[in-house]
Design a protein around this motif. Structure first.
Motif, mmCIF file in Angstrom:
data_model
loop_
_atom_site.group_PDB
_atom_site.id
_atom_site.type_symbol
_atom_site.label_atom_id
_atom_site.label_comp_id
_atom_site.label_asym_id
_atom_site.label_seq_id
_atom_site.Cartn_x
_atom_site.Cartn_y
_atom_site.Cartn_z
ATOM 1 N N LEU A 184 2.980 -9.762 5.769
ATOM 2 C CA LEU A 184 4.165 -9.062 6.241
ATOM 3 C C LEU A 184 3.883 -7.580 6.453
ATOM 4 C CD1 LEU A 184 7.201 -9.506 6.849
ATOM 5 C CD2 LEU A 184 7.661 -8.851 4.480
ATOM 6 N N ALA A 185 3.203 -6.971 5.500
ATOM 7 C CA ALA A 185 2.888 -5.550 5.620
ATOM 8 C C ALA A 185 2.000 -5.288 6.826
ATOM 9 C CB ALA A 185 2.205 -5.069 4.339
ATOM 10 N N THR A 186 1.033 -6.156 7.049
ATOM 11 C CA THR A 186 0.157 -6.004 8.211
ATOM 12 C C THR A 186 0.953 -6.110 9.503
ATOM 13 O OG1 THR A 186 -1.711 -6.910 6.971
ATOM 14 C CG2 THR A 186 -1.877 -6.940 9.369
ATOM 15 N N LEU A 187 1.858 -7.073 9.556
ATOM 16 C CA LEU A 187 2.707 -7.251 10.740
ATOM 17 C C LEU A 187 3.484 -5.982 11.052
ATOM 18 C CD1 LEU A 187 4.140 -9.081 12.866
ATOM 19 C CD2 LEU A 187 5.745 -9.715 11.039
ATOM 20 N N ALA A 195 -5.141 9.132 5.388
ATOM 21 C CA ALA A 195 -5.652 8.151 4.433
ATOM 22 C C ALA A 195 -6.077 6.872 5.137
ATOM 23 C CB ALA A 195 -4.591 7.851 3.377
ATOM 24 N N ALA A 196 -5.282 6.422 6.114
ATOM 25 C CA ALA A 196 -5.640 5.214 6.857
ATOM 26 C C ALA A 196 -6.969 5.406 7.588
ATOM 27 C CB ALA A 196 -4.537 4.862 7.845
ATOM 28 N N GLU A 197 -7.159 6.580 8.176
ATOM 29 C CA GLU A 197 -8.428 6.863 8.852
ATOM 30 C C GLU A 197 -9.583 6.870 7.858
ATOM 31 O OE1 GLU A 197 -10.479 10.338 11.664
ATOM 32 O OE2 GLU A 197 -8.354 10.472 11.098
ATOM 33 N N GLN A 198 -9.360 7.467 6.696
ATOM 34 C CA GLN A 198 -10.406 7.522 5.671
ATOM 35 C C GLN A 198 -10.842 6.131 5.246
ATOM 36 O OE1 GLN A 198 -9.157 9.460 2.072
ATOM 37 N NE2 GLN A 198 -11.054 9.049 0.991
ATOM 38 N N TYR A 199 -9.872 5.227 5.069
ATOM 39 C CA TYR A 199 -10.169 3.887 4.570
ATOM 40 C C TYR A 199 -10.513 2.899 5.682
ATOM 41 C CZ TYR A 199 -8.003 5.495 0.197
ATOM 42 O OH TYR A 199 -7.695 6.181 -0.948
ATOM 43 N N GLY A 200 -10.348 3.306 6.945
ATOM 44 C CA GLY A 200 -10.611 2.378 8.039
ATOM 45 C C GLY A 200 -9.541 1.303 8.161
ATOM 46 N N ILE A 201 -8.270 1.694 7.972
ATOM 47 C CA ILE A 201 -7.154 0.759 7.997
ATOM 48 C C ILE A 201 -6.330 0.988 9.266
ATOM 49 C CG2 ILE A 201 -4.981 0.130 6.864
ATOM 50 C CD1 ILE A 201 -6.306 0.978 4.198
ATOM 51 N N ASP A 202 -6.047 -0.068 10.018
ATOM 52 C CA ASP A 202 -5.158 0.034 11.176
ATOM 53 C C ASP A 202 -3.766 0.410 10.698
ATOM 54 O OD1 ASP A 202 -7.165 -0.717 12.966
ATOM 55 O OD2 ASP A 202 -6.695 -2.850 12.754
ATOM 56 N N LYS A 239 0.142 -3.055 15.827
ATOM 57 C CA LYS A 239 -0.207 -3.984 16.904
ATOM 58 C C LYS A 239 0.969 -4.833 17.363
ATOM 59 C CE LYS A 239 -5.004 -4.217 15.348
ATOM 60 N NZ LYS A 239 -6.120 -5.078 14.873
ATOM 61 N N THR A 240 2.098 -4.748 16.638
ATOM 62 C CA THR A 240 3.235 -5.624 16.951
ATOM 63 C C THR A 240 4.525 -4.830 16.968
ATOM 64 O OG1 THR A 240 2.116 -7.462 15.818
ATOM 65 C CG2 THR A 240 4.456 -7.729 16.311
ATOM 66 N N ASP A 241 5.174 -4.798 18.126
ATOM 67 C CA ASP A 241 6.545 -4.306 18.201
ATOM 68 C C ASP A 241 7.490 -5.484 17.976
ATOM 69 O OD1 ASP A 241 5.548 -1.817 18.782
ATOM 70 O OD2 ASP A 241 5.913 -1.972 20.942
#
Length: 228
Positions: free
Chosen positions: A126-129, A70-77, A134-136
């Motif tokens: 927060l969700a993006t983080l 789904a992430a690939e379909q929507y272009g979401i990291d 990209k962030t450990d």
């Protein structure tokens, strides 16, 4: 005139992350403003840990496949799973640890943000983080403070308020779960609009269509799909 809807959200849910990112993609194209009020809930791993004792062994591998797709379909990291996982859990045995150092803190922070009118902005940051890969070590105070600042909040003020009365936030989070059930669902992400629940990241467009907000391009795509 702005119209509003409630988004019931768990920070541990990859589908919740996909849902809010899909909203972020679509909301700027809507013909009139849409206010999304985030209502944080605790993940099922906290509310009903016994569920994982009976879980089909194919469930987690399918979830990982489906969310990546789904992430690939929507272009979401996207990355499954955050590092560290907001829930301390053995992903081989699915046993959930008794001590949970992250999830209560995160969900209380989200509830604080919701109560000061910054729920959507902070949850998005927060969700993006956690989930964009990209962030450990997202759980450091520096990373959380940056997410708060990007949402227009003071991390110090958030922590101080929560430390002063954690039970208030826990009670409010529990009330959100009760309200979700009253609206007709139990899972996340669920958007409730005019008393009608829309469950799942793949119901964002359906919600916007029902609300009459859907941008013309997406509306034509949905109609074309139904006519095929």
């Amino acid at each position: 005139m702005n119209t509003s809807a409630a988004l019931y959200y768990s920070i541990r849910s990859p589908y919740s992350y996909l849902g809010i990112m899909r909203l972020q993609q679509l909301l700027p194209n809507q013909p009139r403003p849409v206010d999304i009020e985030v209502k944080p809930v605790m993940p099922i791993a906290v509310r009903r840990p016994e569920v994982f004792r009976k879980l089909n062994p194919l469930a987690i591998p399918y979830l990982e496949l489906d969310t990546r797709r789904a992430a690939e379909q929507y272009g979401i990291d996207f990355r499954v799973w955050p590092v560290p996982d907001p829930i301390v859990q053995n992903m081989e045995t699915l046993e959930i640890a008794e001590q949970q150092p992250h999830i209560y803190r995160l969900t209380r922070l989200m509830q604080y943000a919701a109560e000061v009118g910054k729920g959507y902005d902070f949850t998005l940051q927060l969700a993006t983080l956690l989930w964009n890969g990209k962030t450990d070590n997202w759980n450091s105070d520096d990373h959380l403070a940056a997410a708060a600042a990007d949402a227009g909040l003071s991390f110090v003020d958030m922590q101080s308020a929560i430390d002063a009365d954690p039970q208030h936030y826990d009670d409010a989070i529990a009330a959100n779960q009760t309200a979700l059930a009253a609206a007709g669902h139990w899972g996340v992400p669920t958007i409730v609009f005019n008393g009608e629940p829309f469950f799942g990241h793949d119901r964002i467009e359906t919600f916007l269509w029902r609300a009459g907000w859907l941008c013309p391009v997406v509306r034509r795509q949905l109609v074309a799909g139904r006519n095929q």
